[in-house]
Design an enzyme around this catalytic site. Structure first.
Site, PDB file in Angstrom:
ATOM      1  N   GLU A 247       8.872   1.274  11.238  1.00  0.00           N
ATOM      2  CA  GLU A 247       9.982   2.194  10.940  1.00  0.00           C
ATOM      3  C   GLU A 247       9.394   3.595  11.019  1.00  0.00           C
ATOM      4  O   GLU A 247       8.694   4.026  10.113  1.00  0.00           O
ATOM      5  CB  GLU A 247      10.549   1.922   9.536  1.00  0.00           C
ATOM      6  CG  GLU A 247      11.067   0.510   9.322  1.00  0.00           C
ATOM      7  CD  GLU A 247      12.360   0.243  10.093  1.00  0.00           C
ATOM      8  OE1 GLU A 247      12.998   1.204  10.560  1.00  0.00           O
ATOM      9  OE2 GLU A 247      12.723  -0.937  10.228  1.00  0.00           O
TER      10      GLU A 247
ATOM     11  N   LYS B 239       0.883  -1.181   0.000  1.00  0.00           N
ATOM     12  CA  LYS B 239       0.000   0.000   0.000  1.00  0.00           C
ATOM     13  C   LYS B 239       0.916   1.224   0.000  1.00  0.00           C
ATOM     14  O   LYS B 239       1.443   1.621   1.021  1.00  0.00           O
ATOM     15  CB  LYS B 239      -0.860  -0.010   1.269  1.00  0.00           C
ATOM     16  CG  LYS B 239      -2.181   0.715   1.141  1.00  0.00           C
ATOM     17  CD  LYS B 239      -2.086   2.183   0.837  1.00  0.00           C
ATOM     18  CE  LYS B 239      -1.855   3.038   2.072  1.00  0.00           C
ATOM     19  NZ  LYS B 239      -1.657   4.458   1.736  1.00  0.00           N
TER      20      LYS B 239
ATOM     21  N   GLU C   1       9.497  15.911  15.468  1.00  0.00           N
ATOM     22  CA  GLU C   1      10.066  15.766  14.127  1.00  0.00           C
ATOM     23  C   GLU C   1       9.570  16.913  13.248  1.00  0.00           C
ATOM     24  O   GLU C   1       8.365  17.093  13.084  1.00  0.00           O
ATOM     25  CB  GLU C   1       9.626  14.424  13.546  1.00  0.00           C
ATOM     26  CG  GLU C   1      10.316  14.084  12.258  1.00  0.00           C
ATOM     27  CD  GLU C   1       9.872  12.733  11.706  1.00  0.00           C
ATOM     28  OE1 GLU C   1       8.670  12.434  11.781  1.00  0.00           O
ATOM     29  OE2 GLU C   1      10.738  11.986  11.210  1.00  0.00           O
TER      30      GLU C   1
ATOM     31  N   CYS D 164      13.605  10.441   7.294  1.00  0.00           N
ATOM     32  CA  CYS D 164      13.467  10.060   8.698  1.00  0.00           C
ATOM     33  C   CYS D 164      14.808  10.212   9.415  1.00  0.00           C
ATOM     34  O   CYS D 164      14.852  10.419  10.617  1.00  0.00           O
ATOM     35  CB  CYS D 164      12.976   8.629   8.802  1.00  0.00           C
ATOM     36  SG  CYS D 164      13.933   7.522   7.778  1.00  0.00           S
TER      37      CYS D 164
END
Ligand code: NAD
Length: 534
Positions: free
Chosen positions: A252, A179, A386, A286
């Site tokens: 992750e 997906k 983040e 990331c």
């Protein structure tokens, strides 16, 4: 460039009217790139069923046969590199050069590596079972495919992240339902198309386009494992949903990766690394450098080099040659950046470069200037959450301990980087940092090394991708234990006579030491027990 899903989709389920569509847009211009359907829960279930049926014969193939298919797909990628890079650039906003260097090149390497080495990495393993060997026993592990692996991927590396996981899963003998992110569905379909043309049997790789609801359907569709890459918030939802069916997950997730620059570092190289680490992919990695701690003795020099380099970056549409930094991938992400920078500035941060939306681009373009901040501290959002954008906040430190403390003062732990000419110091500091990967004199790039594991600690995730550890996430270890002295009754079986009870105590004291010599002292008692049994 317009594209539709029909030419590339492996899974387009023509019998269903897709109720909803996703319009994929170029974030540099806001223009439509293509449309794909949002797959319904029933369509996802059918994709999983098709994958489950196809896995049986795929899993029965040899590593060489599976690797052959991956290598054929690799040839197609190589031939179509320009077209793929352009599609990645148009769907994400990143420079074409970066699509090639950070997405296509690493996956070409990963494809050849796992196509050729998976057999060796998953070779059946004989285990050392210590003194049980003296009793004629042996154990080995055979790695078997899990079945169907569900992969849910993000938009920031829409090619490298899902493709790497697809290759590992396929080489391990699994079928896959992928997906892709709703922001980059066409790149996801392209992955499916490449494998179809490489001769991958139908059903072994199913692509289900859609948004979060499609990801949610896949999580509960009965796959054998979910490989999820995305934000912490979504990762938590995936883990919660998967827990209901005890579907194992690899997560992750995000990062707030620190870079520590000691006073003996090569300042020029470290400044170049900080700027690339923070601004590559417009900071939407990331493992981007999201916090930089520089020793106070070199801070002025280091910061001025960083600012000079940041200001020199050429920001433009990703498909234009010479572009260093393109548009951010979405307006939504740009607003997060504005919020973090705004909060920092309101609380006293200084903007040495950037600090605002870039001007001169088309109205729908999500461009944000490469931004360097000083005067920040750990109470500010920009140092805690983040940012996932082109922002580099810098703080100074005085001692090694302080640097480690600052680096570890975060809920995240994906990667970190330490800069020093003293490699022993680098490794000493690296060993104290809470992160899945710590690089000494490097930043950001180890996701591109097929052989090294990728994954985080703390809120950055659970489990690993890439490397042998990543491959092991995609197999079921099957333990086979053999007793070659099948005629004898084991000493610990019934009946529990007083002599047996004495022997058991002896085993506790001697056999359980792991010493053959100690165990030999029990030999007479054991022989007596063997003889006394029928
Ligand atoms: P996201 O969490 O919004 O979405 C990721 C994927 O999950 C998308 O495909 C989305 O459609 C799907 N999804 C959304 N809701 C879902 C649900 N309830 N159930 C199942 N799937 C669902 O993340 P994003 O914005 O696409 O990506 C950015 C994030 O990804 C950042 O936090 C970044 O750090 C992280 N990331 C981590 C890594 C890593 O390797 N650790 C790599 C790249 C990106």
């Amino acid at each position: 460039m317009m594209a539709t899903q029909t030419s590339q989709a492996q899974t387009a389920d023509s019998t269903t009217e897709a109720a909803r569509e996703i319009v994929s847009r170029d974030p540099a211009t806001g223009e439509e790139v293509g449309r794909v359907p949002v797959r319904s829960p029933e369509e996802v279930e059918r994709a999983v069923e098709r994958a489950r049926a196809a896995q049986k014969s795929w899993g029965a193939l040899s590593f060489r046969e599976r690797g052959g298919c991956v290598l054929r797909a690799r040839e197609i990628v190589l031939r179509e590199m320009e077209e793929i890079a352009e599609l990645i650039s148009i769907e994400t906003g990143k420079p074409i050069a970066e699509a090639v260097s950070m997405e296509i090149t690493p996956t070409l390497d990963l494809m050849q590596y796992f196509a050729r080495r998976a057999a060796r990495l998953l070779k059946p393993e004989k285990l050392d079972i210590g003194l049980y060997r003296l009793l004629g026993r042996s154990s080995r592990i055979v790695y078997r495919p899990l079945g169907v692996v569900g992969i849910i991927s993000p938009w920031n590396f829409p090619w490298a992240i899902p493709l790497g996981e697809v290759v590992l899963a396929l080489m391990a003998g699994n079928a896959v339902v992928l997906k892709p992110s709703e922001l980059t569905p066409l790149v996801g379909l392209k992955i499916g198309g490449v494998f179809t043309r490489a001769g991958l049997p139908e059903g072994v790789l199913e692509i289900v386009t859609g948004d979060g609801s499609t990801g949610q359907s896949l999580t509960v569709a009965g796959v054998n494992k979910i490989m999820f890459t995305g934000s912490v918030a979504t990762g938590r939802r995936v883990a919660e949903a998967a827990a209901r069916t005890l579907t194992p997950v690899v997560l992750e997730l995000g990062g707030k990766d620190p870079m520590i620059v000691f006073d003996d570092a090569d300042i020029n190289a470290a400044a170049g690394a900080a700027v690339w680490g923070a601004f590559a992919n417009a900071g939407q990695a990331c493992a981007s450098v999201e916090r930089c701690y520089v020793h106070e003795r070199i801070a002025t020099d280091f910061i001025s080099r960083v600012v000079e380099r940041a200001k020199a970056l050429k920001q433009n549409v990703g498909t234009r040659e010479g572009t260093d930094i393109g548009a951010m991938s979405s307006e939504r992400q740009l607003r997060v950046v504005e919020e973090h920078v705004g909060d920092a500035v309101a609380r006293g941060a200084r903007v040495l470069a950037g600090g605002r939306r870039a001007e001169g681009f088309s109205e729908g373009g999500a461009f944000y200037e490469p931004t360097v901040l000083t005067g920040v501290d750990h109470t500010m959002t920009v140092m805690r959450e983040e940012t996932f954008g082109p922002v580099l906040p810098l703080m100074t430190f005085a001692t090694e301990d302080e640097a480690v403390r600052l680096a570890n003062d975060s809920p995240f732990g994906l990667t970190a980087s330490v800069w020093t000419r003293d490699i022993r110091r680098g490794e000493r500091v690296a060993s104290q940092i809470e992160a899945g990967t710590v690089m000494v004199n490097e930043v950001l790039y180890t996701h591109g090394i097929a052989q090294t594991p990728w994954g985080g600690v703390k809120q950055s995730g659970i489990g690993r991708t890439h490397g042998r550890l990543g491959l092991l996430e995609l197999v079921a270890p099957h333990h086979i234990h053999v007793n070659r002295l099948a005629r004898l009754h084991d000493v610990w079986w019934f009946d529990y006579t007083p002599q047996a009870a004495t022997l058991f105590r002896g085993l506790a004291r001697r056999f359980a030491t792991g010493s053959a010599l100690q165990t030999m002292l029990l030999a007479p008692q054991m022989l007596r027990r063997f003889r006394s049994r029928k």
